[in-house]
Design a protein around this motif. Sequence first.
Motif, PDB file in Angstrom:
ATOM      1  N   SER A  94      -4.423  -5.464  -4.488  1.00  0.00           N
ATOM      2  CA  SER A  94      -4.580  -4.432  -3.460  1.00  0.00           C
ATOM      3  C   SER A  94      -3.309  -4.365  -2.624  1.00  0.00           C
ATOM      4  CB  SER A  94      -5.774  -4.757  -2.565  1.00  0.00           C
ATOM      5  OG  SER A  94      -5.503  -5.957  -1.863  1.00  0.00           O
ATOM      6  N   THR A  95      -3.180  -3.311  -1.853  1.00  0.00           N
ATOM      7  CA  THR A  95      -2.028  -3.200  -0.953  1.00  0.00           C
ATOM      8  C   THR A  95      -2.001  -4.406  -0.022  1.00  0.00           C
ATOM      9  OG1 THR A  95      -2.605  -0.861  -0.953  1.00  0.00           O
ATOM     10  CG2 THR A  95      -0.787  -1.520   0.471  1.00  0.00           C
ATOM     11  N   SER A  96      -3.175  -4.803   0.457  1.00  0.00           N
ATOM     12  CA  SER A  96      -3.248  -5.925   1.396  1.00  0.00           C
ATOM     13  C   SER A  96      -2.687  -7.202   0.772  1.00  0.00           C
ATOM     14  CB  SER A  96      -4.703  -6.166   1.825  1.00  0.00           C
ATOM     15  OG  SER A  96      -5.253  -4.995   2.366  1.00  0.00           O
ATOM     16  N   PHE A 123      -1.323   0.577  10.100  1.00  0.00           N
ATOM     17  CA  PHE A 123      -2.697   0.533   9.577  1.00  0.00           C
ATOM     18  C   PHE A 123      -3.275  -0.871   9.823  1.00  0.00           C
ATOM     19  CE2 PHE A 123      -5.812   0.026   6.120  1.00  0.00           C
ATOM     20  CZ  PHE A 123      -6.643   1.085   6.457  1.00  0.00           C
ATOM     21  N   THR A 125      -4.869  -3.177   8.255  1.00  0.00           N
ATOM     22  CA  THR A 125      -4.593  -4.301   7.347  1.00  0.00           C
ATOM     23  C   THR A 125      -3.167  -4.824   7.554  1.00  0.00           C
ATOM     24  OG1 THR A 125      -5.262  -5.086   5.151  1.00  0.00           O
ATOM     25  CG2 THR A 125      -3.707  -3.254   5.159  1.00  0.00           C
ATOM     26  N   ASP A 126      -2.247  -3.921   7.821  1.00  0.00           N
ATOM     27  CA  ASP A 126      -0.846  -4.330   8.047  1.00  0.00           C
ATOM     28  C   ASP A 126      -0.729  -5.145   9.332  1.00  0.00           C
ATOM     29  OD1 ASP A 126      -1.023  -1.651   6.599  1.00  0.00           O
ATOM     30  OD2 ASP A 126       1.053  -2.172   6.185  1.00  0.00           O
ATOM     31  N   PHE A 165      -0.608   6.408   9.662  1.00  0.00           N
ATOM     32  CA  PHE A 165      -1.893   6.729   9.026  1.00  0.00           C
ATOM     33  C   PHE A 165      -2.783   7.583   9.916  1.00  0.00           C
ATOM     34  CE2 PHE A 165      -5.593   4.358  10.713  1.00  0.00           C
ATOM     35  CZ  PHE A 165      -4.981   3.574  11.687  1.00  0.00           C
ATOM     36  N   ASP A 190       5.639   0.139   4.079  1.00  0.00           N
ATOM     37  CA  ASP A 190       4.348   0.485   3.475  1.00  0.00           C
ATOM     38  C   ASP A 190       4.361   1.987   3.191  1.00  0.00           C
ATOM     39  OD1 ASP A 190       1.714   1.154   2.867  1.00  0.00           O
ATOM     40  OD2 ASP A 190       0.872  -0.384   4.183  1.00  0.00           O
ATOM     41  N   SER A 192       2.025   3.755   1.592  1.00  0.00           N
ATOM     42  CA  SER A 192       0.705   4.255   1.182  1.00  0.00           C
ATOM     43  C   SER A 192       0.515   5.735   1.479  1.00  0.00           C
ATOM     44  CB  SER A 192      -0.394   3.452   1.877  1.00  0.00           C
ATOM     45  OG  SER A 192      -0.380   2.128   1.407  1.00  0.00           O
ATOM     46  N   HIS A 193       0.999   6.197   2.635  1.00  0.00           N
ATOM     47  CA  HIS A 193       0.783   7.604   3.010  1.00  0.00           C
ATOM     48  C   HIS A 193       1.947   8.504   2.625  1.00  0.00           C
ATOM     49  CE1 HIS A 193      -3.099   7.631   5.028  1.00  0.00           C
ATOM     50  NE2 HIS A 193      -2.832   6.370   5.324  1.00  0.00           N
ATOM     51  N   CYS A 213      -0.288   2.147  -1.864  1.00  0.00           N
ATOM     52  CA  CYS A 213      -1.507   2.240  -2.668  1.00  0.00           C
ATOM     53  C   CYS A 213      -1.404   3.437  -3.607  1.00  0.00           C
ATOM     54  CB  CYS A 213      -2.740   2.290  -1.793  1.00  0.00           C
ATOM     55  SG  CYS A 213      -2.940   3.817  -0.914  1.00  0.00           S
ATOM     56  N   TYR A 215      -4.353   5.077  -4.754  1.00  0.00           N
ATOM     57  CA  TYR A 215      -5.610   5.848  -4.810  1.00  0.00           C
ATOM     58  C   TYR A 215      -5.593   7.067  -3.902  1.00  0.00           C
ATOM     59  CZ  TYR A 215      -6.388   2.440  -1.044  1.00  0.00           C
ATOM     60  OH  TYR A 215      -6.238   1.643   0.049  1.00  0.00           O
ATOM     61  N   LYS A 216      -4.522   7.239  -3.131  1.00  0.00           N
ATOM     62  CA  LYS A 216      -4.455   8.432  -2.271  1.00  0.00           C
ATOM     63  C   LYS A 216      -3.806   9.575  -3.059  1.00  0.00           C
ATOM     64  CE  LYS A 216      -3.714   5.535   1.842  1.00  0.00           C
ATOM     65  NZ  LYS A 216      -5.042   5.525   2.440  1.00  0.00           N
TER      66      LYS A 216
HETATM   67  C1  LIG Z   1      -0.700   2.168   5.444  1.00  0.00           C
HETATM   68  C2  LIG Z   1      -1.826   1.560   4.650  1.00  0.00           C
HETATM   69  N1  LIG Z   1      -1.692   0.327   4.118  1.00  0.00           N
HETATM   70  C3  LIG Z   1      -2.676  -0.236   3.409  1.00  0.00           C
HETATM   71  C4  LIG Z   1      -3.870   0.426   3.194  1.00  0.00           C
HETATM   72  C5  LIG Z   1      -4.983  -0.174   2.431  1.00  0.00           C
HETATM   73  O1  LIG Z   1      -4.813  -1.354   1.839  1.00  0.00           O
HETATM   74  P1  LIG Z   1      -5.761  -1.791   0.648  1.00  0.00           P
HETATM   75  O2  LIG Z   1      -5.322  -1.016  -0.564  1.00  0.00           O
HETATM   76  O3  LIG Z   1      -5.547  -3.232   0.544  1.00  0.00           O
HETATM   77  O4  LIG Z   1      -7.165  -1.432   1.015  1.00  0.00           O
HETATM   78  C6  LIG Z   1      -4.058   1.719   3.713  1.00  0.00           C
HETATM   79  C7  LIG Z   1      -5.314   2.462   3.520  1.00  0.00           C
HETATM   80  O5  LIG Z   1      -6.316   2.024   3.041  1.00  0.00           O
HETATM   81  C8  LIG Z   1      -3.014   2.277   4.464  1.00  0.00           C
HETATM   82  O6  LIG Z   1      -3.167   3.487   4.992  1.00  0.00           O
END
Ligand SMILES: Cc1ncc(COP(=O)(O)O)c(C=O)c1O
Length: 387
Positions: A94-96, A123, A125-126, A165, A190, A192-193, A213, A215-216
């Motif tokens: 996972s991204t985390s 975000f 998790t970060d 985010f 990161d 992801s977005h 990530c 999945y977006k």
């Molecule tokens: C900036 C960012 N980092 C990480 C994640 C998610 O991490 P993970 O894929 O571990 O759920 C998200 C959204 O879910 C996100 O917006």
Amino acid sequence: MPSNSSPEPGFARARFVLPRAPDGSDAVYLAGNSLGAQPHAAREALLSAVDEQWARVGVAGWEACGWWATPQRLGDRVGALVGAAPGQVVVGDSTSVQLFGLLIAAARLRPDRHVLLSDAGHFPTDRYLATSVARLTGLTLRTTSPDAMAPDADTAVVAVPAVDFRTGERWDLATIVDRAHEAGAVVVADLSHAVGVMPVDLDALGVDLAVGCTYKYLNGGPGAPAFAYVATRHHEVLDPPLTGWTGHADPFGMTEAWTPAPGVGRLRVGTPPMLSMLALDGALGVFDDVDLAGVRAASLALGDAFLEALPAGTDVVTPREHERRGGHVAVRVRDADGMCAALARRGVVVDARPPDLLRFGFAAPYVTLDDARTAAGELAALLWSAS
Ligand SMILES: Cc1ncc(COP(=O)(O)O)c(C=O)c1O
Ligand SMILES: Nc1c(O)cccc1C(=O)C[C@H](N)C(=O)O
């Protein structure tokens, strides 16, 4: 096939299945910044992996079907979308999990320094992981807005998103990286977005390490594996904390001690989630013949159409200037959850983020200008009836 350099919004809509609206029609799906819509090719790749590979090849699939090599093969496919030359990206976990590994590895690249500088609005998790990594490494965590970051000679790591985010604000990675490097710090971005909705040029920017990530905007499906980028110049010294067997130089040697695989392969941890990976493999086909600068232009055109159709006085928190905007637009409302549910009843799928934001994601492959205007119209009607 020649690359489509100026795709229209919705250019690949026929390649997707869209979630249903309550009346059974296709929803106006503006939640691709959370979970992208399903490409037909992702489903087909998944079914083929289940029916032809797993069922009929079994364990031999690790070699015969190329499963073992998939994390790096897919890494190169994703790498092409974030400006990474081959061999610098791996897909998995996972991204985390990837972020945890890279934050610690980044700290280990600067052992004599004491500060981890991170985005205050990162975000969750970060933020949570930065806190934990600071505890584990003994670094002091300092947080501030990315545009106000002032790394100094004691800063080991600078951790930033490409796009906020919540607000959809796009940060100026070039300036952030330059400031960090002038101070001798390592940048962990990161994406992801950003990945799949705008061009990102990791190699040219000089980013050290990155995660994101799939999945977006890459439409890899729920729980699709993340990616990690390590610039080539760090390959032979990168010291990751998660020393799993698949990141070993000789995984089937079953040796006593862990020896890192050469390059980015050392970021592999455990057995890769092959079905998810192969679904992502199918999904990435959407980007094969299209220029990301064109995808970005189409996404911005969607955002503009949405913004122009909103009633005057709507509290838009996303910057309107193109260079400061990511792939989604956020609007502040009184009851974000209630409004989100009301929009869904009207066939418009968006999401709400605390305390008071509605996010409208503009994934150009399947969102059309009509969708953007419909969403603005439905929001206007709800705001009007609530006032
Ligand atoms: C900036 C960012 N980092 C990480 C994640 C998610 O991490 P993970 O894929 O571990 O759920 C998200 C959204 O879910 C996100 O917006
Ligand atoms: N990753 C998510 C999930 O597993 C469930 C629901 C939503 C998400 C998200 O993508 C959250 C997202 N990164 C955000 O920007 O808020």
